[in-house]
Design a protein around this motif. Sequence first.
Motif, PDB file in Angstrom:
ATOM      1  N   THR A   1       0.835  -1.202   0.000  1.00 32.82           N
ATOM      2  CA  THR A   1       0.000   0.000   0.000  1.00 32.82           C
ATOM      3  C   THR A   1       0.873   1.256   0.000  1.00 32.82           C
ATOM      4  OG1 THR A   1      -1.761  -1.154   1.193  1.00 32.82           O
ATOM      5  CG2 THR A   1      -1.804   1.242   1.256  1.00 32.82           C
ATOM      6  N   ARG A   2       1.929   1.243   0.811  1.00 34.44           N
ATOM      7  CA  ARG A   2       2.823   2.402   0.868  1.00 34.44           C
ATOM      8  C   ARG A   2       3.522   2.619  -0.476  1.00 34.44           C
ATOM      9  NH1 ARG A   2       5.078   3.200   6.965  1.00 34.44           N
ATOM     10  NH2 ARG A   2       5.029   5.339   6.179  1.00 34.44           N
ATOM     11  N   LEU A   3       3.866   1.496  -1.145  1.00 34.69           N
ATOM     12  CA  LEU A   3       4.500   1.610  -2.452  1.00 34.69           C
ATOM     13  C   LEU A   3       3.552   2.279  -3.456  1.00 34.69           C
ATOM     14  CD1 LEU A   3       6.605   1.022  -4.637  1.00 34.69           C
ATOM     15  CD2 LEU A   3       5.742  -1.333  -4.742  1.00 34.69           C
ATOM     16  N   LEU A   4       2.320   1.816  -3.507  1.00 34.70           N
ATOM     17  CA  LEU A   4       1.346   2.415  -4.429  1.00 34.70           C
ATOM     18  C   LEU A   4       1.081   3.885  -4.086  1.00 34.70           C
ATOM     19  CD1 LEU A   4      -1.203  -0.540  -4.692  1.00 34.70           C
ATOM     20  CD2 LEU A   4       0.298   0.298  -6.508  1.00 34.70           C
ATOM     21  N   TYR A   5       0.991   4.147  -2.800  1.00 35.30           N
ATOM     22  CA  TYR A   5       0.781   5.531  -2.358  1.00 35.30           C
ATOM     23  C   TYR A   5       1.978   6.393  -2.746  1.00 35.30           C
ATOM     24  CZ  TYR A   5      -0.374   9.327   0.962  1.00 35.30           C
ATOM     25  OH  TYR A   5      -0.693  10.533   1.550  1.00 35.30           O
ATOM     26  N   GLY A   6       3.179   5.869  -2.548  1.00 33.63           N
ATOM     27  CA  GLY A   6       4.378   6.612  -2.916  1.00 33.63           C
ATOM     28  C   GLY A   6       4.442   6.895  -4.403  1.00 33.63           C
ATOM     29  N   GLU A   7       4.029   5.912  -5.211  1.00 35.93           N
ATOM     30  CA  GLU A   7       4.012   6.133  -6.660  1.00 35.93           C
ATOM     31  C   GLU A   7       2.998   7.231  -7.027  1.00 35.93           C
ATOM     32  OE1 GLU A   7       5.297   1.682  -8.251  1.00 35.93           O
ATOM     33  OE2 GLU A   7       3.179   2.170  -7.972  1.00 35.93           O
ATOM     34  N   TRP A   8       1.841   7.212  -6.370  1.00 42.65           N
ATOM     35  CA  TRP A   8       0.839   8.256  -6.620  1.00 42.65           C
ATOM     36  C   TRP A   8       1.371   9.631  -6.228  1.00 42.65           C
ATOM     37  CZ3 TRP A   8      -1.760  11.900  -3.787  1.00 42.65           C
ATOM     38  CH2 TRP A   8      -2.888  12.469  -4.383  1.00 42.65           C
ATOM     39  N   LEU A   9       2.049   9.699  -5.076  1.00 41.03           N
ATOM     40  CA  LEU A   9       2.608  10.968  -4.618  1.00 41.03           C
ATOM     41  C   LEU A   9       3.676  11.464  -5.575  1.00 41.03           C
ATOM     42  CD1 LEU A   9       2.888  10.152  -0.809  1.00 41.03           C
ATOM     43  CD2 LEU A   9       1.433  11.929  -1.811  1.00 41.03           C
ATOM     44  N   ARG A  10       4.484  10.531  -6.115  1.00 40.67           N
ATOM     45  CA  ARG A  10       5.516  10.973  -7.063  1.00 40.67           C
ATOM     46  C   ARG A  10       4.898  11.587  -8.310  1.00 40.67           C
ATOM     47  NH1 ARG A  10       7.363   9.579 -11.622  1.00 40.67           N
ATOM     48  NH2 ARG A  10       6.183   7.652 -11.722  1.00 40.67           N
ATOM     49  N   ARG A  11       3.843  10.924  -8.814  1.00 37.20           N
ATOM     50  CA  ARG A  11       3.204  11.456 -10.012  1.00 37.20           C
ATOM     51  C   ARG A  11       2.518  12.802  -9.722  1.00 37.20           C
ATOM     52  NH1 ARG A  11       1.953   5.961 -10.533  1.00 37.20           N
ATOM     53  NH2 ARG A  11      -0.175   6.281  -9.742  1.00 37.20           N
ATOM     54  N   ALA A  12       2.143  12.999  -8.441  1.00 42.67           N
ATOM     55  CA  ALA A  12       1.564  14.298  -8.041  1.00 42.67           C
ATOM     56  C   ALA A  12       2.647  15.326  -7.736  1.00 42.67           C
ATOM     57  CB  ALA A  12       0.658  14.101  -6.819  1.00 42.67           C
ATOM     58  N   ARG A  13       3.922  14.948  -7.948  1.00 38.01           N
ATOM     59  CA  ARG A  13       5.086  15.810  -7.755  1.00 38.01           C
ATOM     60  C   ARG A  13       5.280  16.224  -6.299  1.00 38.01           C
ATOM     61  NH1 ARG A  13       7.026  17.052 -12.668  1.00 38.01           N
ATOM     62  NH2 ARG A  13       5.589  16.887 -14.455  1.00 38.01           N
ATOM     63  N   ARG A  14       4.819  15.395  -5.381  1.00 39.42           N
ATOM     64  CA  ARG A  14       5.041  15.646  -3.941  1.00 39.42           C
ATOM     65  C   ARG A  14       6.198  14.756  -3.515  1.00 39.42           C
ATOM     66  NH1 ARG A  14      -0.817  14.968  -1.456  1.00 39.42           N
ATOM     67  NH2 ARG A  14       0.458  14.882   0.447  1.00 39.42           N
ATOM     68  N   ARG A  15       7.390  15.180  -3.880  1.00 38.40           N
ATOM     69  CA  ARG A  15       8.558  14.309  -3.798  1.00 38.40           C
ATOM     70  C   ARG A  15       8.945  13.948  -2.371  1.00 38.40           C
ATOM     71  NH1 ARG A  15      12.039  17.296  -8.586  1.00 38.40           N
ATOM     72  NH2 ARG A  15      10.793  16.423 -10.329  1.00 38.40           N
ATOM     73  N   ALA A  16       8.890  14.882  -1.452  1.00 34.83           N
ATOM     74  CA  ALA A  16       9.278  14.570  -0.070  1.00 34.83           C
ATOM     75  C   ALA A  16       8.346  13.529   0.538  1.00 34.83           C
ATOM     76  CB  ALA A  16       9.272  15.853   0.768  1.00 34.83           C
ATOM     77  N   ASP A  17       7.036  13.723   0.328  1.00 33.05           N
ATOM     78  CA  ASP A  17       6.078  12.743   0.850  1.00 33.05           C
ATOM     79  C   ASP A  17       6.263  11.384   0.180  1.00 33.05           C
ATOM     80  OD1 ASP A  17       4.998  14.668   2.499  1.00 33.05           O
ATOM     81  OD2 ASP A  17       3.405  15.221   1.082  1.00 33.05           O
TER      82      ASP A  17
END
Length: 919
Positions: A789-805
């Motif tokens: 779940t964290r991996l999928l969430y992290g991928e979503w955050l990256r695509r949203a350009r929220r790099r630190a999160d």
Amino acid sequence: MELFGRDAETATLHRLIARAADGAGSGLVLWGEPGIGKTALLDHAVEAAAGCTVLRCRGTRMEAGLAFAALHELLWPVIDRLDALPGPQAAALRGALGLSRDAANRFLIGAAVLSMVSELARERPVLVVVDDAQWIDEATAHCLGFLARRVGGDPVLVLLTGHSDPASGPWEGLPALEVGGLTDDDARALVATAVPGARQALIDDVTREAGGNPLALHELPTLDRAPDADTPLPLLGDLVPIGPRLRQAFRARVAALDPPVRALLLLAAAEDRGDRLVVQRAGAGHGVDPSTWDDAVRSGLLRTSGSRVEFRHPLIPAAIYDGAAFGERQAAHRALAASLPTDAVEERAWHLAAAADTADEDVAALLELAAEKSLRCGAGPTAVRTLRRAAELSPAPADGARRLAAAARAAWDAGQAETAGQLLDEAERLGDEAAVARAGGGLRGILEFTTGLPERAHHYLVRDMRVAPSSRCLVQLGSVAVRAAWSAGRTDLQQEALQRLLAADTGDDPSLTEQLPALRIWWACYDETGALTPIAPDGTGDLIGRLVTAAWELLPPAPLAQAWGIESLLHDVLRVQAAALRRRHELAALAVVLSQTAVLDLATGRWGAAETAGTDGLALAEEVGADHVATQCRGTLGNLAAGRGDEPAVDEHTTRALQVSVPQGVRALTGSAYWPRGRAALFAGRPQEALGHLVPLTEPGHDAAHPTFALLAAVDTAEAAMQVGHLDLAESRLAAVTAWAQRSGAPWARSAVHRLHALIRGGPAAESSYRAALDVAGAENHPFEYARTRLLYGEWLRRARRRADARHQLAAAAEVFARLGAEPLRRRSLREQDLTDGPAARRGPGPSAGLTAQELRVARLAADDLTNREIAAQLLISPRTVAHHLANVYPKLGIASRADLSRIDLLGDLRIRVDAHGG
């Protein structure tokens, strides 16, 4: 005593004794034909081990059926050390040695013997010597095998002798040394020393006839001729083996003795325990008096010491007994039985059985009592032999069938599935079907459940519920019937068996009254159409906690417990069960429990423990012949390999599982093999292939179709479907998980609903769904899925350009995957972190320094042999864009084709950077 031609053997013994003195304990089995000199080597070892504490015993034919008889002889000199043992161990060992009425707990007994020997070894090295181990009673044999395998860190040496190669049986795995015959030169030297003044012709004759057997070299020169005579030895033809020659020679010597002496020798041979008082009482009616004892001792065949009597060599009583007429043996056994006290049930039973030449119900009943005692002592195989002999002596076929069925059940409990099946077949040919089912506790259905067709097992189990010998047995059979229907994927049969079970009369047993509600809750999942029923699961966790002492048959299968979200509760119960089954040495049931434990360990992130339980359960299941249990272990080990990215292991385990499950229609096991194949493909970035394995779990009529595994695999199916654009399939899997989450309240299901909502629906609401998935109470108890779940969430955050999160979520996921050894998803997390750093991130001097983040990610996936379409599915871009990135990558890296990517390190600088972030 001088040994001839044994330099190699004695050197080995001296080396082991020296190593033991230095604290490096070990065990060794000396094996070879009777008379070959094994006992002489043991005597040499005892003499060489000056300063050691020596514990010694010898196996005998008569005591081979008496549980812990040899252990009694071994430990009697140090029995005063019992009080120093921990309480439970001391109590168990006292029970085994007949010093108390405590239950003979086999595991605790083995631990107690190990503790006692280890404690003795603190004072000085210990030498454990076991002669004629082939006649050691089974209970002692397992105990000594337990000891010999665990003394590596103690100054202890365990030496055993036997007639055959110990490659299997209780000594399996111990070092072994075959003792062969002497060379002709060593044989001549031995004869010349044993028979001073013997002429050369006699020495040559004996050397030729003895074939290098030291006992023959000792005995043949003195039998029926003078040592200085020139006449040939009166032996049988040249082609007769040395064993029969010696037996014939000993018989000739016995035949020359007076009748009372012959009678005394036969009584001692038949008694076989070395109890002089019993032999003396039995001989009163055969003219045996003190002078007879003197004559027997003077014959050189027998010697006495206090209340003990023994033959000079174990071959002698065998020759005497085998050479006696059957009528003489009968009389000897009857006299011995009459001389025993009334509480010596086992000994009396076997003497009377040996004397019986026709059916005899009194003797059969006595043997049955002896078998019951063996079962209480945990000596299942001994009980099997005893009950089988009782059946042979039963005048009424019905009684014979009943005893054979009881023997079959004892064999099953002892882990002898093949023997159990054979005995049950014999019982069913001999007696009434219902009576056999009652005596065997419904064993036919249980055997079919573990090795055959689940639907047929269901039929037998439901049938035999009507004749179950007790309420507890009835409930157990009903539970296995439900389980068999579940294994077959037959919800209609599952409900039928459940209704019969719930309607059963449990009598006044309060524990069963408590257990039935739990069975109803976790089994009443589906109606006859396969749809979820509206029964609320309140109290499931509390109910399962009451089943700590229940048999494994009453517990839900581990995948169903996983679906309910009660893995930890069931795991605690199974841990208690496994310890109890190990103590009782119930191997078949232990294999089942280990297979279930492995499933739960895997689900809750204890992957090392899952591998241990799965591997041990597989070995044990194969040993006892429980094919379906072995197949479940393979399914779990395949699932573990899928998470680790070990695709060859996935293929091996699942292929072997399907070879068993498909022909026998065990859809639960087939589903448990399809699932890891799908996961392996999904984790490797091949979603279309993954769906080829996962979709059949929901296809009616397919060999792998099974509602429980379809539910457990729903999250994987939805993720693979989204990667290839099958939105309808993903939505259907979301609906299934949502319905189950509402029904069960299982944390994994509630978390999965939020995760799939985020993955499928996307958009601005995805973040709240991912956060809700991570915030579900208990979700973190499934670390692998939590990290996904964290991996999928992290991928979503990256695509949203929220790099630190994104970096925070991805690093946390990578850490869990690294700890578990989940290599494919760890690498995916690392790639995502690299992309999160962006194209301006500082790169090291590696070959990937000139690539953009997206080019690097594409290159790494291509290096893993993913196709452009598979890469596109993972990165959520088009295959044409993948081809564009690769066209830029090749000139930057100075290569010409995709095949060259595998030779370039594209991860080195990434690992350094991720470690700096704590990943």
